[in-house]
Design an enzyme around this catalytic site. Structure first.
Site, mmCIF file in Angstrom:
data_model
loop_
_atom_site.group_PDB
_atom_site.id
_atom_site.type_symbol
_atom_site.label_atom_id
_atom_site.label_comp_id
_atom_site.label_asym_id
_atom_site.label_seq_id
_atom_site.Cartn_x
_atom_site.Cartn_y
_atom_site.Cartn_z
ATOM 1 C CE1 TYR A 1 -4.460 -1.452 -0.039
ATOM 2 C CE2 TYR A 1 -3.449 -2.836 1.408
ATOM 3 C CZ TYR A 1 -4.392 -2.517 0.614
ATOM 4 O OH TYR A 1 -5.774 -3.397 0.460
ATOM 5 C CD GLU B 1 -6.781 -6.442 1.262
ATOM 6 O OE1 GLU B 1 -5.255 -5.798 2.014
ATOM 7 O OE2 GLU B 1 -7.429 -5.487 0.740
#
Length: 393
Positions: free
Chosen positions: A98, A140
């Site tokens: 990310y 997640e």
């Protein structure tokens, strides 16, 4: 969630960012893959990158997330996040990626918008990004633990042995696979998919998702349609044989048959019937007495995969009907079932929960027909193969 100051800036700049989002995502991916070619080689779907659908999906998700925050700053669009999170876990996206995405995405924004990206604008969109990223990482993390089922959440890939393969149609092959490591088959919900990782002739390890179309004791069945120019589907069709080993990630997917006793409508087109067959199989296996309406559209009888399964499973259910539409039927076929799927010719029971799977034009058409029939939008669930270009609907 989104601060008042940032909300004001995002609302003012969303039209400009939205108008340029396609160019931004294109620059982003070019930068990302130039710096990290391994991501294109072994993580991202090269086919979806080549045809641009993945870039469109990223653009759509960012715009949809920002719009949702503006519409209701105190609520998180969990349905959209869940869909993305399931896909991320299925291919092995890690938290540290990310930050990599952030670096190249914001560099692309500056490249495209230039001086319009003031410190306030950058800070506001940075807040949007990290709200989305942190929410996804949290979802997640939970999904990885659940999918690992006591194993290592950091490495969900497992080897499976192909027990047998079935040629469903000229272009569709089903594979029955069993864990090669001796561990039990992971739990799955009817309608979910597995990720398949395969090594291609150039050494790349490409990942694709395929819906589970059923199974057997201690085994899973997934089905693959050979797509024109599909490097993975073609490789599997040509080279994955009985006795071979293939790597799979655990079943995932946010669209699955919910338990209950209310009416269910399963609508599909083409290979979109794979999750529907899994749902029908579950209903038949559990002896369900729910009212079930199956609707399927295909080119003709020869291209219709699982045609016999549909007939047999429908016959096993005490309160089920099946309606099949063929665009170009071979031989005699009812006129009201010739052409595209038309739900105006099908009785949709009150209180129906609908599950759809197929190409986007089919999803749009059938969803519209269900809304006209009085099915609330909240009770219409859809699965689309490939990048979701319909996020936010």
């Amino acid at each position: 969630m989104l601060s008042a100051k940032s909300a004001e800036v995002v609302e003012a700049t969303l039209p400009v960012v939205g108008a340029a989002i396609g160019d931004i995502t294109s620059r982003f991916y070019d930068r990302l893959f130039a710096t990290h070619p391994d991501l294109l080689r072994d993580l991202f779907n090269r086919g979806n990158q080549a045809n641009g659908t993945q870039r469109q999906a990223l653009a759509g998700s960012i715009a949809a997330f920002a719009s949702a925050l503006l519409a209701d700053p105190d609520q998180r669009p969990d349905a959209m996040l869940a869909r993305i999170a399931h896909k991320h876990v299925s291919v092995g996206i890690a938290d540290d990626q990310y930050q990599v995405v952030h670096e190249h995405l914001f560099a692309a924004i500056v490249e495209v918008l230039g001086e319009a990206v003031t410190p306030d604008v950058a800070a506001a969109w940075d807040e949007v990004y990290w709200l989305m990223a942190n929410a996804l990482m949290a979802v997640e993390a939970r999904l990885r633990v659940e999918a690992a089922a006591g194993g290592d959440p950091a490495d969900l890939w497992r080897p499976y042995t192909v027990v047998t393969r079935y040629q469903e149609t000229e272009t569709v092959t089903s594979y029955l696979v069993r864990p090669a490591d001796g561990r039990p088959v992971p739990a799955s919900r009817p309608g979910q998919y597995v990720s398949v990782r395969t090594e291609l002739p150039d050494g790349a390890h490409q990942i694709r998702q395929y819906s589970l179309s059923g199974g057997a004791d201690g085994a899973l069945r997934f089905s693959v349609k050979r797509e024109p120019g599909g490097e993975v589907s073609g490789h599997l069709h040509d080279h994955l044989a009985t006795g071979d080993t293939v790597e799979l990630a655990p079943p995932l997917g946010d669209v699955f048959l919910a338990e209950g006793d209310g009416p269910v409508l399963l609508a599909s087109a083409g290979i979109g019937n794979t999750p529907m067959i899994a749902m029908l199989d579950h209903l038949a296996t559990t002896g369900s007495t729910r009212q079930v309406v199956s609707v399927h559209g295909d080119r003709d009888q020869l291209s219709h995969a699982f045609r016999a399964d549909l007939e047999q499973l429908t016959a096993k259910l005490p309160n089920a009907t099946a309606h099949v539409f063929y665009e170009q039927p071979l031989g005699e076929w009812p006129a009201d079932r010739t052409g595209l799927v038309d739900l105006s010719t099908v009785t949709v029971p009150a209180g129906t929960t609908a599950y759809l799977c197929g190409p986007l034009p089919f999803l749009r058409a059938v969803r519209g027909q269900l809304l006209e029939a009085g099915v609330p939008a909240r009770d219409i669930h859809y699965e689309v193969f490939g990048p979701d270009l319909w996020l936010g609907v």
